[in-house]
Enzyme design. Structure first.
Site, PDB file in Angstrom:
ATOM      1  N   HIS A 181      11.226   4.776  30.339  1.00  0.00           N
ATOM      2  CA  HIS A 181      10.984   5.204  28.966  1.00  0.00           C
ATOM      3  C   HIS A 181       9.624   4.732  28.453  1.00  0.00           C
ATOM      4  O   HIS A 181       9.057   3.744  28.947  1.00  0.00           O
ATOM      5  CB  HIS A 181      12.113   4.714  28.061  1.00  0.00           C
ATOM      6  CG  HIS A 181      13.408   5.437  28.308  1.00  0.00           C
ATOM      7  ND1 HIS A 181      14.499   5.367  27.474  1.00  0.00           N
ATOM      8  CD2 HIS A 181      13.757   6.275  29.319  1.00  0.00           C
ATOM      9  CE1 HIS A 181      15.466   6.122  27.956  1.00  0.00           C
ATOM     10  NE2 HIS A 181      15.049   6.678  29.072  1.00  0.00           N
ATOM     11  N   GLU A 223       8.683   3.207  25.760  1.00  0.00           N
ATOM     12  CA  GLU A 223       8.600   1.843  25.215  1.00  0.00           C
ATOM     13  C   GLU A 223       8.537   0.822  26.357  1.00  0.00           C
ATOM     14  O   GLU A 223       7.778  -0.150  26.301  1.00  0.00           O
ATOM     15  CB  GLU A 223       9.836   1.530  24.354  1.00  0.00           C
ATOM     16  CG  GLU A 223      10.100   2.523  23.236  1.00  0.00           C
ATOM     17  CD  GLU A 223      10.989   3.675  23.651  1.00  0.00           C
ATOM     18  OE1 GLU A 223      10.806   4.209  24.762  1.00  0.00           O
ATOM     19  OE2 GLU A 223      11.864   4.051  22.866  1.00  0.00           O
ATOM     20  N   CYS A 277      16.073   4.085  22.631  1.00  0.00           N
ATOM     21  CA  CYS A 277      17.449   4.065  23.139  1.00  0.00           C
ATOM     22  C   CYS A 277      17.928   2.607  23.188  1.00  0.00           C
ATOM     23  O   CYS A 277      17.141   1.680  22.986  1.00  0.00           O
ATOM     24  CB  CYS A 277      17.507   4.696  24.529  1.00  0.00           C
ATOM     25  SG  CYS A 277      16.821   3.632  25.815  1.00  0.00           S
ATOM     26  N   CYS A 283      16.026   0.347  25.704  1.00  0.00           N
ATOM     27  CA  CYS A 283      14.686  -0.032  25.218  1.00  0.00           C
ATOM     28  C   CYS A 283      14.799  -1.006  24.053  1.00  0.00           C
ATOM     29  O   CYS A 283      13.967  -1.912  23.919  1.00  0.00           O
ATOM     30  CB  CYS A 283      13.887   1.195  24.806  1.00  0.00           C
ATOM     31  SG  CYS A 283      13.326   2.153  26.227  1.00  0.00           S
TER      32      CYS A 283
HETATM   33  N1  LIG Z   1      13.224   6.321  22.993  1.00  0.00           N
HETATM   34  C1  LIG Z   1      13.183   7.079  24.113  1.00  0.00           C
HETATM   35  C2  LIG Z   1      14.155   7.995  24.377  1.00  0.00           C
HETATM   36  C3  LIG Z   1      14.034   8.785  25.493  1.00  0.00           C
HETATM   37  N2  LIG Z   1      12.973   8.645  26.313  1.00  0.00           N
HETATM   38  C4  LIG Z   1      12.799   9.561  27.419  1.00  0.00           C
HETATM   39  C5  LIG Z   1      13.747   9.614  28.547  1.00  0.00           C
HETATM   40  C6  LIG Z   1      13.689  11.075  28.982  1.00  0.00           C
HETATM   41  O1  LIG Z   1      12.539  11.322  29.774  1.00  0.00           O
HETATM   42  C7  LIG Z   1      13.533  11.798  27.666  1.00  0.00           C
HETATM   43  C8  LIG Z   1      14.856  12.178  27.034  1.00  0.00           C
HETATM   44  O2  LIG Z   1      15.227  13.386  27.606  1.00  0.00           O
HETATM   45  P1  LIG Z   1      16.347  14.322  26.925  1.00  0.00           P
HETATM   46  O3  LIG Z   1      17.669  13.604  27.084  1.00  0.00           O
HETATM   47  O4  LIG Z   1      15.990  14.464  25.457  1.00  0.00           O
HETATM   48  O5  LIG Z   1      16.269  15.590  27.688  1.00  0.00           O
HETATM   49  O6  LIG Z   1      12.860  10.872  26.837  1.00  0.00           O
HETATM   50  C9  LIG Z   1      11.994   7.713  26.028  1.00  0.00           C
HETATM   51  O7  LIG Z   1      11.000   7.588  26.747  1.00  0.00           O
HETATM   52  N3  LIG Z   1      12.134   6.917  24.951  1.00  0.00           N
HETATM   53 ZN   LIG Z   2      14.666   3.905  26.119  1.00  0.00          ZN
END
Ligand SMILES: Nc1ccn([C@H]2C[C@H](O)[C@@H](COP(=O)(O)O)O2)c(=O)n1
Ligand SMILES: [Zn+2]
Length: 156
Positions: free
Chosen positions: A79, A81, A107, A110
């Site tokens: 992710h 972060e 999330c 994170c």
């Molecule tokens: N705070 C976050 C939340 C999610 N991510 C990333 C992880 C995945 O690449 C994407 C989420 O994919 P989705 O479930 O919306 O198709 O975003 C992050 O980096 N930081």
């Molecule tokens: Zn995350």
């Protein structure tokens, strides 16, 4: 003598735009996330975006979701972060009091990592998973660990 410019962008806007710029590097076709960590002196400590671990090329990576966990991107992507914390190359032992600007609310994994890195504040743009179980856990972690969070809107 001309007066100084007064219509400069705010620090919030500056750091969030840096996070947005980082998100533009993400190869995730569904959700691109960027993060920018700034210290209390308004210096950028690090940036990151959601991407694959080194060695898993993000161009060849199958960016889909699947019932089979082996073929689900969520189990491989680092992710934004977490990447911002891992990309940090400074000498601080932790990031006490620093602020993370992130384009999507963190999330719960994170959230734990940010707490442990000493981050004191989360500033986010979007909260598209608001109300989901993961999102509630994330907010619970931040609340209980004394990390504040607030949403910003950008003017344009
Ligand atoms: N705070 C976050 C939340 C999610 N991510 C990333 C992880 C995945 O690449 C994407 C989420 O994919 P989705 O479930 O919306 O198709 O975003 C992050 O980096 N930081
Ligand atoms: Zn995350």
């Amino acid at each position: 003598m001309p007066g100084k410019r007064t219509d400069v962008i705010s620090w919030d806007e500056f750091f969030m735009k840096a996070a947005i710029a980082a998100s533009l590097r993400s190869k995730d076709p569904n959700t691109q996330v960027g993060a920018c960590i700034a210290d209390t002196n308004h210096r950028i400590l690090s940036v990151g975006y959601n991407g694959t671990p080194r060695g898993l090329g993000d161009d060849e990576f199958p960016w889909g979701t699947a019932d089979d966990p082996l073929h689900d991107k969520h189990n491989y992507v680092i992710h934004a972060e977490a990447n911002a914390i891992l990309n940090y190359r400074g000498s601080l032992k932790d990031m006490t009091g620093a602020t993370v600007y992130v384009t999507l609310f963190p999330c719960h994994e994170c959230a734990k990592t940010l707490v442990q890195a000493g981050i004191g504040e989360v500033v986010y743009l979007d909260d598209k998973y608001d109300g989901t179980e993961d999102n509630l856990i994330s907010k619970n972690i931040l609340d209980r660990c004394g990390v504040s969070y607030r949403q910003v809107e950008l003017s344009e």
